[in-house]
Design a protein around this motif. Structure first.
Motif, PDB file in Angstrom:
ATOM      1  N   LEU A 296      57.760  29.513  47.007  1.00 48.54           N
ATOM      2  CA  LEU A 296      56.442  30.150  47.035  1.00 48.54           C
ATOM      3  C   LEU A 296      56.469  31.457  47.816  1.00 48.54           C
ATOM      4  CD1 LEU A 296      53.301  29.845  46.539  1.00 48.54           C
ATOM      5  CD2 LEU A 296      53.238  28.700  48.770  1.00 48.54           C
ATOM      6  N   GLU A 297      55.856  32.479  47.232  1.00 51.58           N
ATOM      7  CA  GLU A 297      55.643  33.752  47.935  1.00 51.58           C
ATOM      8  C   GLU A 297      54.194  34.177  47.701  1.00 51.58           C
ATOM      9  OE1 GLU A 297      58.427  36.785  46.884  1.00 51.58           O
ATOM     10  OE2 GLU A 297      60.193  35.550  47.306  1.00 51.58           O
ATOM     11  N   ILE A 298      53.425  34.308  48.767  1.00 49.41           N
ATOM     12  CA  ILE A 298      52.049  34.796  48.672  1.00 49.41           C
ATOM     13  C   ILE A 298      51.964  36.093  49.460  1.00 49.41           C
ATOM     14  CG2 ILE A 298      49.615  34.327  49.119  1.00 49.41           C
ATOM     15  CD1 ILE A 298      50.278  31.352  49.077  1.00 49.41           C
ATOM     16  N   ARG A 299      51.508  37.138  48.789  1.00 51.84           N
ATOM     17  CA  ARG A 299      51.323  38.431  49.445  1.00 51.84           C
ATOM     18  C   ARG A 299      49.843  38.798  49.422  1.00 51.84           C
ATOM     19  NH1 ARG A 299      56.508  38.756  47.487  1.00 51.84           N
ATOM     20  NH2 ARG A 299      57.988  39.690  48.948  1.00 51.84           N
ATOM     21  N   VAL A 300      49.357  39.327  50.528  1.00 51.79           N
ATOM     22  CA  VAL A 300      47.955  39.713  50.633  1.00 51.79           C
ATOM     23  C   VAL A 300      47.859  41.133  51.174  1.00 51.79           C
ATOM     24  CG1 VAL A 300      47.038  37.384  50.898  1.00 51.79           C
ATOM     25  CG2 VAL A 300      47.850  38.621  52.918  1.00 51.79           C
ATOM     26  N   ALA A 301      46.760  41.796  50.833  1.00 54.55           N
ATOM     27  CA  ALA A 301      46.489  43.153  51.314  1.00 54.55           C
ATOM     28  C   ALA A 301      45.151  43.140  52.045  1.00 54.55           C
ATOM     29  CB  ALA A 301      46.458  44.146  50.154  1.00 54.55           C
ATOM     30  N   TRP A 302      45.145  43.653  53.272  1.00 54.13           N
ATOM     31  CA  TRP A 302      43.959  43.653  54.119  1.00 54.13           C
ATOM     32  C   TRP A 302      43.494  45.074  54.398  1.00 54.13           C
ATOM     33  CZ3 TRP A 302      42.044  38.882  55.587  1.00 54.13           C
ATOM     34  CH2 TRP A 302      42.913  37.798  55.468  1.00 54.13           C
ATOM     35  N   GLN A 303      42.190  45.218  54.599  1.00 54.33           N
ATOM     36  CA  GLN A 303      41.629  46.474  55.094  1.00 54.33           C
ATOM     37  C   GLN A 303      41.822  46.487  56.609  1.00 54.33           C
ATOM     38  OE1 GLN A 303      40.502  49.566  56.254  1.00 54.33           O
ATOM     39  NE2 GLN A 303      39.919  49.562  54.070  1.00 54.33           N
ATOM     40  N   PRO A 304      42.609  47.429  57.153  1.00 56.68           N
ATOM     41  CA  PRO A 304      42.956  47.377  58.586  1.00 56.68           C
ATOM     42  C   PRO A 304      41.764  47.545  59.516  1.00 56.68           C
ATOM     43  CG  PRO A 304      43.695  49.444  57.596  1.00 56.68           C
ATOM     44  CD  PRO A 304      43.253  48.565  56.469  1.00 56.68           C
ATOM     45  N   GLU A 305      40.750  48.266  59.107  1.00 53.40           N
ATOM     46  CA  GLU A 305      39.614  48.508  59.999  1.00 53.40           C
ATOM     47  C   GLU A 305      38.666  47.316  60.068  1.00 53.40           C
ATOM     48  OE1 GLU A 305      38.583  53.162  60.017  1.00 53.40           O
ATOM     49  OE2 GLU A 305      38.459  52.246  58.019  1.00 53.40           O
ATOM     50  N   THR A 306      38.458  46.654  58.945  1.00 51.73           N
ATOM     51  CA  THR A 306      37.457  45.582  58.899  1.00 51.73           C
ATOM     52  C   THR A 306      38.065  44.186  58.814  1.00 51.73           C
ATOM     53  OG1 THR A 306      37.314  45.646  56.475  1.00 51.73           O
ATOM     54  CG2 THR A 306      35.887  47.152  57.720  1.00 51.73           C
ATOM     55  N   GLY A 307      39.343  44.092  58.485  1.00 60.46           N
ATOM     56  CA  GLY A 307      39.965  42.795  58.286  1.00 60.46           C
ATOM     57  C   GLY A 307      39.607  42.149  56.966  1.00 60.46           C
ATOM     58  N   GLU A 308      38.942  42.893  56.069  1.00 64.04           N
ATOM     59  CA  GLU A 308      38.537  42.356  54.768  1.00 64.04           C
ATOM     60  C   GLU A 308      39.759  42.150  53.880  1.00 64.04           C
ATOM     61  OE1 GLU A 308      36.168  43.868  50.748  1.00 64.04           O
ATOM     62  OE2 GLU A 308      36.239  45.123  52.545  1.00 64.04           O
ATOM     63  N   LEU A 309      39.813  40.988  53.220  1.00 65.30           N
ATOM     64  CA  LEU A 309      40.879  40.732  52.270  1.00 65.30           C
ATOM     65  C   LEU A 309      40.594  41.499  50.983  1.00 65.30           C
ATOM     66  CD1 LEU A 309      43.458  39.186  51.500  1.00 65.30           C
ATOM     67  CD2 LEU A 309      41.988  37.322  50.689  1.00 65.30           C
ATOM     68  N   LEU A 310      41.492  42.394  50.615  1.00 66.02           N
ATOM     69  CA  LEU A 310      41.307  43.238  49.441  1.00 66.02           C
ATOM     70  C   LEU A 310      41.911  42.633  48.178  1.00 66.02           C
ATOM     71  CD1 LEU A 310      42.178  46.682  51.075  1.00 66.02           C
ATOM     72  CD2 LEU A 310      39.896  45.780  50.574  1.00 66.02           C
ATOM     73  N   ALA A 311      43.045  41.987  48.327  1.00 71.37           N
ATOM     74  CA  ALA A 311      43.734  41.425  47.161  1.00 71.37           C
ATOM     75  C   ALA A 311      44.794  40.450  47.632  1.00 71.37           C
ATOM     76  CB  ALA A 311      44.368  42.523  46.313  1.00 71.37           C
ATOM     77  N   GLY A 312      45.187  39.573  46.722  1.00 68.31           N
ATOM     78  CA  GLY A 312      46.269  38.634  47.001  1.00 68.31           C
ATOM     79  C   GLY A 312      47.004  38.321  45.721  1.00 68.31           C
ATOM     80  N   ALA A 313      48.251  37.927  45.854  1.00 66.43           N
ATOM     81  CA  ALA A 313      49.064  37.589  44.690  1.00 66.43           C
ATOM     82  C   ALA A 313      50.032  36.480  45.051  1.00 66.43           C
ATOM     83  CB  ALA A 313      49.833  38.809  44.182  1.00 66.43           C
ATOM     84  N   LEU A 314      50.184  35.528  44.135  1.00 69.02           N
ATOM     85  CA  LEU A 314      51.080  34.390  44.325  1.00 69.02           C
ATOM     86  C   LEU A 314      52.256  34.540  43.366  1.00 69.02           C
ATOM     87  CD1 LEU A 314      49.909  30.651  44.438  1.00 69.02           C
ATOM     88  CD2 LEU A 314      52.037  31.347  43.354  1.00 69.02           C
ATOM     89  N   PHE A 315      53.459  34.538  43.933  1.00 68.01           N
ATOM     90  CA  PHE A 315      54.685  34.646  43.147  1.00 68.01           C
ATOM     91  C   PHE A 315      55.501  33.364  43.297  1.00 68.01           C
ATOM     92  CE2 PHE A 315      53.470  38.942  44.247  1.00 68.01           C
ATOM     93  CZ  PHE A 315      53.724  39.690  43.106  1.00 68.01           C
ATOM     94  N   VAL A 316      56.259  33.041  42.249  1.00 67.79           N
ATOM     95  CA  VAL A 316      57.168  31.895  42.267  1.00 67.79           C
ATOM     96  C   VAL A 316      58.577  32.409  42.021  1.00 67.79           C
ATOM     97  CG1 VAL A 316      57.804  29.722  41.156  1.00 67.79           C
ATOM     98  CG2 VAL A 316      55.389  30.332  41.425  1.00 67.79           C
ATOM     99  N   LEU A 317      59.483  32.107  42.939  1.00 68.20           N
ATOM    100  CA  LEU A 317      60.877  32.512  42.789  1.00 68.20           C
ATOM    101  C   LEU A 317      61.699  31.286  42.397  1.00 68.20           C
ATOM    102  CD1 LEU A 317      63.061  34.682  43.006  1.00 68.20           C
ATOM    103  CD2 LEU A 317      63.289  34.110  45.430  1.00 68.20           C
TER     104      LEU A 317
END
Length: 316
Positions: free
Chosen positions: A214-235
């Motif tokens: 399992l690989e989960i990657r997320v992108a956050w807004q650094p100023e607010t901590g808001e979760l902008l996007a996420g993606a789940l990968f399977v290797l």
């Protein structure tokens, strides 16, 4: 070697996984633990080596009971199944597929094959064939070479993000819940996912994490901590599967999905034989997103059939 239709209770799951893990077709969805999480039980066409009991080839057929009879279906989060084999004879040869017998065992069926299966020249009625496609991107080359194959707009956006004072923060995590919450708040209603689908995905994530796939990657807004996007990968073996993703409106504006896929490509670039499977491409806008990374469309087939009720079979 004999080809048998086996019910779930008749399957040797150790022999099953040995076959799946060594098959030429790299299909993580066919592993017993994956099917256990998404389907629970399944029938299968199995080619068995009589002397050893070894499975030479398998074709999983998830089944559920309906008022009209037993139905073969494609479980959620399970893009491709089809025939898996270490050779090219027996069940692996399309001309040996007992397609004509499927409607005698099941009243309805829908089965997506894998992109390395080839259909026989003729498919007997009442079966029908539909062509689908996924997008694949080989990752054996260096990151610089792969990135040079991105469309010009993606390369420009990545340069702008790299130069930004506060770009989105990309990180890895093992916690699926923020990604699920984001999906429920954004794409979830349109996708039609219900509580049981999220429960299925949680079971699958547990199984993946237990096997370190399992690989989960997320992108956050650094100023607010808001979760902008996420993606789940399977290797899994030589496939990196882009299984599940979500993005907010602000995340799309900030090119967060682009950053997540680029981060996965950067992490795995230069791996011999590895292919990024975007696991989709039937929706034009999503297909363009994949193609803009330099991925190419690869077809695979879906088989379907509906058996007429007994009281209509006299009709010609």
């Amino acid at each position: 070697m004999p080809i048998r239709l086996l019910r779930y209770s008749e399957l040797d799951l150790a022999a099953w996984d040995a076959c799946v893990n060594s098959a030429r077709q790299v299909v993580p969805y066919a592993a017993s633990w994956w099917l256990g999480a998404t389907a629970g039980r399944w029938d299968a066409l199995v080619e068995v080596e009589e002397a050893t009991g070894r499975y030479l080839a398998v074709w999983p057929m998830p089944v559920k009971r309906r008022p009209w009879g037993r139905e073969v279906y494609q479980p959620p989060f399970t893009q491709q199944l089809g025939v898996l084999s270490g050779g090219d004879i027996g069940l692996a040869a399309p001309e040996n597929w007992p397609l004509g017998t499927l409607p005698t065992h099941y009243t309805r069926g829908y089965l997506q094959l894998n992109d390395q299966n080839h259909l026989p020249a003729a498919v007997p009625l009442p079966l029908a064939v539909q062509q689908r496609q996924t997008y694949l991107l080989p990752l054996q080359q260096s990151y610089a070479v792969i990135r040079a194959g991105y469309c010009a707009d993606y390369r420009r956006r990545l340069r702008l993000q790299a130069a930004a004072e506060l770009p989105p923060l990309v990180a890895e995590t093992q916690d699926i819940e923020p990604l699920l919450t984001l999906f429920q708040q954004t794409q979830g209603p349109a996708a039609g996912l219900q509580a049981r689908h999220y429960a299925t995905l949680r079971r699958l994530v547990q199984a993946l994490a237990a096997r370190q796939l399992l690989e989960i990657r997320v992108a956050w807004q650094p100023e607010t901590g808001e979760l902008l996007a996420g993606a789940l990968f399977v290797l899994y073996r030589t496939r990196l599967v882009y299984l599940f993703a979500a993005a907010s409106v602000q995340g799309k504006k900030a090119a967060a999905p682009l950053l997540l896929v680029d981060a996965a490509i950067r992490a795995h670039a230069g791996t011999p034989g590895l292919v990024l499977d975007f696991e989709g491409g039937m929706i034009p806008s999503i297909a363009r997103f994949f193609a803009n990374f330099g991925a190419a469309p690869v077809p695979y087939a879906a088989l379907s059939f509906t058996q007429r009720p007994w009281y209509l079979k006299w009709m010609r």
